[in-house]
Enzyme design. Structure first.
Site, mmCIF file in Angstrom:
data_model
loop_
_atom_site.group_PDB
_atom_site.id
_atom_site.type_symbol
_atom_site.label_atom_id
_atom_site.label_comp_id
_atom_site.label_asym_id
_atom_site.label_seq_id
_atom_site.Cartn_x
_atom_site.Cartn_y
_atom_site.Cartn_z
ATOM 1 N N GLY A 34 0.865 -1.092 -0.092
ATOM 2 C CA GLY A 34 0.098 0.013 0.031
ATOM 3 C C GLY A 34 0.807 1.247 -0.096
ATOM 4 O O GLY A 34 1.990 1.243 0.564
ATOM 5 N N CYS A 35 0.198 2.303 -0.530
ATOM 6 C CA CYS A 35 0.911 3.653 -0.597
ATOM 7 C C CYS A 35 1.490 4.207 0.960
ATOM 8 O O CYS A 35 2.667 4.496 1.093
ATOM 9 C CB CYS A 35 0.169 4.825 -1.206
ATOM 10 S SG CYS A 35 -1.426 4.820 -0.444
ATOM 11 N N TYR A 36 0.504 4.226 2.068
ATOM 12 C CA TYR A 36 1.311 4.535 3.207
ATOM 13 C C TYR A 36 2.087 3.543 3.900
ATOM 14 O O TYR A 36 2.988 4.077 4.327
ATOM 15 C CB TYR A 36 -0.291 4.509 4.302
ATOM 16 C CG TYR A 36 -1.143 5.534 4.128
ATOM 17 C CD1 TYR A 36 -0.424 7.022 4.276
ATOM 18 C CD2 TYR A 36 -2.398 5.407 4.015
ATOM 19 C CE1 TYR A 36 -1.265 8.126 4.463
ATOM 20 C CE2 TYR A 36 -3.211 6.735 4.045
ATOM 21 C CZ TYR A 36 -2.828 8.155 4.160
ATOM 22 O OH TYR A 36 -3.413 9.003 4.089
#
Length: 332
Positions: free
Chosen positions: A145-147
């Site tokens: 995921g981006c986070y």
């Protein structure tokens, strides 16, 4: 040349993947699919007179027949339904959803019942700087995921130096919410506004915590608070912690990433604009007494999704990892 396809091309990450593939010197686009049949320039009018390509109704068998590797740019649950079928045909898969990123326990805690437990056990987590050698031999890669990408790249170099209490303040552009209409991501809600959402309960927290605990071999108390900011793309993360032993933090960071092409170590706090449109992750670190602050910036749609997926695909297909990856930011 290798043949590749995208299932779920109609979303933001699907479009970014498409753009990257079209500029890739060794990938041949052979399959595009979404929930309904159309032409690609009907979905993305900006591709009119640029790309004439049919978008088919998604079908795992057809994708496998046409491709050496398939990117799944689908929501969780939908993705695993296609992945388990495509993998039966000995075709490689890069999955951009959450379906293969985390343990069964954490997945079912945060998402839904898992439908492909066998492949979940064999999936490789696609954070290239950490798992490069495993990715090269993988059939199925779970794109982070981006986070988690921005947070892990910042925190992992220091994990052996940190006390187990870690706080993360993260900020994302609105594209991170996807294309689906939501009241909280409407223009009038986002413009000239900033707000925290799912503080301490966001489902990416368990992904981050799980990977930090694997790396540190100890329990981590993670406090993760994401914020929505009124920009289209970009992500800025601050990791706060307490050092349990002295270290030259800047030297630690440089040594950890000394051979990495797409990690840039900065002397000053990092900026979203410097990484927007690129595959770079910029990182800065500052300490005071036993306190440490690690600051990272990525493009949430690229390094946090599509260009990271392409880097994984490059390794899986035996290409140079950096082929087709963006190095130039969008500018002022």
């Amino acid at each position: 040349m290798k043949n590749v396809g995208i299932i779920g091309v109609s979303g933001y990450t699907g479009f970014e993947l498409l753009r990257l593939i079209l500029n890739h010197p060794k990938l041949n686009l052979t399959y595009l699919a979404a929930t309904k049949k159309s032409k690609i320039d009907e979905i993305f009018p900006s591709l009119s007179s640029v790309l004439d390509f049919d978008v088919e109704v998604a079908d795992a068998k057809t994708a496998a027949q046409k491709c050496d590797l398939v990117f799944l740019a689908l929501p969780h649950k939908a993705s695993m339904e296609f992945a388990k079928e495509i993998l039966k045909y000995d075709v490689k898969v890069v999955d951009l959803s959450a379906d293969y990123r985390i343990s069964l326990e954490n997945y079912e805690k945060n998402y839904t019942t898992h439908l492909d437990k066998e492949n979940l056990k064999n999936a490789v987590y696609g954070l290239v700087e950490i798992n490069r050698d495993f990715i090269k031999g993988a059939k199925l890669v779970a794109n982070p995921g981006c986070y988690p990408t921005a947070t892990l790249l910042a925190a992992l170099p220091f994990i052996e130096y940190l006390e187990p209490n870690i706080f993360v303040d993260a900020k994302s552009g609105v594209s991170g919410a996807g294309k689906s209409l939501k009241e909280t991501s409407h223009f009038v809600s986002v413009n000239e506004n900033i707000n925290a959402y799912a503080p301490l309960t966001h489902r990416h927290a368990d992904e981050i915590k799980e990977k930090l605990e694997i790396a540190s071999k100890k329990n981590i108390n993670l406090m993760f608070v994401p914020h929505l900011v009124p920009i289209t793309r970009g992500m800025l993360v601050s990791v706060f912690g307490t050092l349990k032993q002295d270290c030259d933090a800047f030297e630690v960071l440089n040594n950890f990433y000394k051979n990495e092409k797409f990690i840039r170590i900065r002397q000053n706090p990092v900026s979203v604009k410097d990484t927007a449109g690129t595959h770079f992750c910029d990182i800065c670190v500052k300490t005071k007494n036993n306190q440490i602050w690690i600051n990272s910036s990525i493009d949430n749609l690229l390094r946090g999704a599509s260009s990271q997926a392409l880097a994984n695909a490059n390794l899986m297909l035996g290409f140079d990892e950096s082929l087709g990856l963006n190095k130039f930011a969008y500018g002022v």
